[in-house]
Design an enzyme around this catalytic site. Structure first.
Site, PDB file in Angstrom:
ATOM      1  N   GLY A 293      -8.072 -15.389  33.238  1.00 46.86           N
ATOM      2  CA  GLY A 293      -7.249 -14.188  33.048  1.00 46.86           C
ATOM      3  C   GLY A 293      -6.064 -14.527  32.165  1.00 46.86           C
TER       4      GLY A 293
ATOM      5  N   LYS B 112       2.482  -4.203  48.935  1.00 50.50           N
ATOM      6  CA  LYS B 112       3.830  -3.892  48.417  1.00 50.50           C
ATOM      7  C   LYS B 112       3.753  -2.970  47.198  1.00 50.50           C
ATOM      8  CE  LYS B 112       3.452  -6.740  44.806  1.00 50.50           C
ATOM      9  NZ  LYS B 112       3.952  -6.916  43.454  1.00 50.50           N
TER      10      LYS B 112
ATOM     11  N   GLY C  48      -1.007 -14.014  33.711  1.00 50.56           N
ATOM     12  CA  GLY C  48      -1.895 -15.118  33.355  1.00 50.56           C
ATOM     13  C   GLY C  48      -1.301 -15.970  32.237  1.00 50.56           C
TER      14      GLY C  48
END
Ligand SMILES: NC(=O)c1ccc[n+]([C@@H]2O[C@H](COP(=O)([O-])OP(=O)(O)OC[C@H]3O[C@@H](n4cnc5c(N)ncnc54)[C@H](O)[C@@H]3O)[C@@H](O)[C@H]2O)c1
Length: 357
Positions: free
Chosen positions: A11, A206, A16
């Site tokens: 990624g 979250k 990333g």
């Protein structure tokens, strides 16, 4: 002789690429521990008429997802995941969660025998049985152990080398110690928690609370309201974690992956930002429009998580126990007005014994 530890990053978005700067630097610095070359799988796209992998390997910069920050020259971009993972035993998964299964399918049969993974992905999956953590998806699909790393980590701030912390959730302490060497720098401090599920679920949930915080900002409300929304959101995060997962530890919520990540996301993250735009548009824009408009190819995770979480709490008859999660879903997807968030929260009785049940 045992093969050297070798790092692969799967990624190459905003986080990333930031992680590639850190892990690349550490691989070069700790030459006793790691092979210096760190390969990174880049989902190939054409930017300004050139392949992104080619730009990264010549300019040493991810001009699309982390512009203005150089990557170490030992970080090598590969367009094929198998090529990126070849010879690596430390696999860092850092991509939007909707792409994980497709990626793992390409990696099956191409991994080193002693390979293990660490997931930095903030999201969660669901099946008929209930909650499926992304680390579990990776573990099952690839047959390798999988730790997680989560925290109050807005990528651009860490790319600026601003002081911050993260939490490794682990089962295998030796893997956790090695991962600490992969990630820790003087500005990025790593703690551990032997609680993969607790660390990971905080990172996913979250983002729903961040949407609620963004709605408050879009309505022009002040700090007291946002603090109340954050606190009520934390209560629902803990309640959800304890209801759906086993052996989640209370202490985990006080780590960087818990309350600290929640706060930073509700003030700085992309979910908050897009929710603010949504609220200000007063129903004129969908989250898909806003993702296209505001995020330049980055992916919004909170809305996907809100949808999935809603499906499971509805199935289990728990909507009343998760008023904030429910309200965020209804505002985002059912056309309810943004102001209904606070009406919904204002209907619930607050606990008088100080416990979270
Ligand atoms: N950015 C942050 O501040 C931050 C911080 C902590 C954790 N995270 C988490 O890390 C993960 C990755 O986030 P990010 O910010 O690096 O990514 P991003 O949202 O910036 O970028 C999207 C990435 O997805 C790739 N992509 C697009 N289409 C694809 C496809 N069809 N198949 C595979 N890949 C495709 C793009 O090439 C790009 O690398 C997410 O789970 C996120 O929640 C992000």
């Amino acid at each position: 002789m045992a093969a050297k530890n070798k790092i692969a990053i799967l990624g190459s978005g905003n986080w990333g690429s930031t992680v590639a700067r850190i892990a690349g630097g550490n691989a070069a610095r700790h030459s006793n521990l790691f092979d210096a070359e760190v390969r990174i799988w880049v989902y190939e796209e054409v930017v300004n008429g050139r392949k992104l992998t080619e730009i990264i390997n010549t300019e040493h910069e991810n001009v699309k997802y982390l512009p203005g920050k150089k990557l170490p020259e030992n970080v090598v971009a590969c367009p094929e995941p198998q090529e990126a993972a070849a010879g690596a035993n430390i696999l860092i998964f850092v991509l939007p969660h909707q792409f994980v299964k497709g990626l793992c399918a390409k990696l099956v049969g191409h991994l080193r025998k002693d390979a293990f993974a660490v997931s930095l992905i903030k999201g969660v999956d669901f099946d008929e049985g209930g909650v499926v953590l992304i680390s579990e998806v990776i573990r099952k699909q690839l047959g390798v152990p999988c730790a997680v790393l989560m925290g109050a980590n807005v990528a651009n701030e860490i790319a600026e080398e601003q002081f911050s912390e993260a939490t490794i959730g682990y089962r295998d302490e030796q893997h956790a110690q090695l991962l600490k060497h992969v990630f820790q720098t003087h500005y990025f401090r790593i703690a551990g928690a032997p609680d993969v599920a607790g660390v990971e679920i905080c990172g996913a949930l979250k983002n729903i609370v961040a949407l609620a915080a963004g709605f408050c900002d879009g309505m022009g409300l002040g700090n007291n309201t946002k603090a109340a929304v954050i606190r009520l959101g934390l209560v629902e995060m803990i309640r959800f974690a304890k209801h759906y997962l086993e052996n989640v530890r209370d202490a985990t919520f006080l780590q960087s992956c818990g309350v600290a990540d929640l706060i930073t996301t509700c003030y700085g993250g992309r979910n908050r930002r897009c929710a603010e735009v949504f609220a200000r548009s007063q129903g004129a824009k969908t989250f898909e429009d806003i993702e296209q408009e505001v995020l330049n190819g980055q992916k919004l995770q909170g809305t996907l998580t809100a949808k999935d979480v809603h499906a499971i709490i509805k199935r289990d008859g728990l909507l009343e126990r998760f008023r904030l999660f429910t309200s965020v879903y209804e505002i985002a997807f059912c056309g309810k007005p943004v102001a209904s968030l606070l009406e919904d929260l204002g209907k619930q009785e607050l606990n008088m014994n100080g416990d979270i049940s």
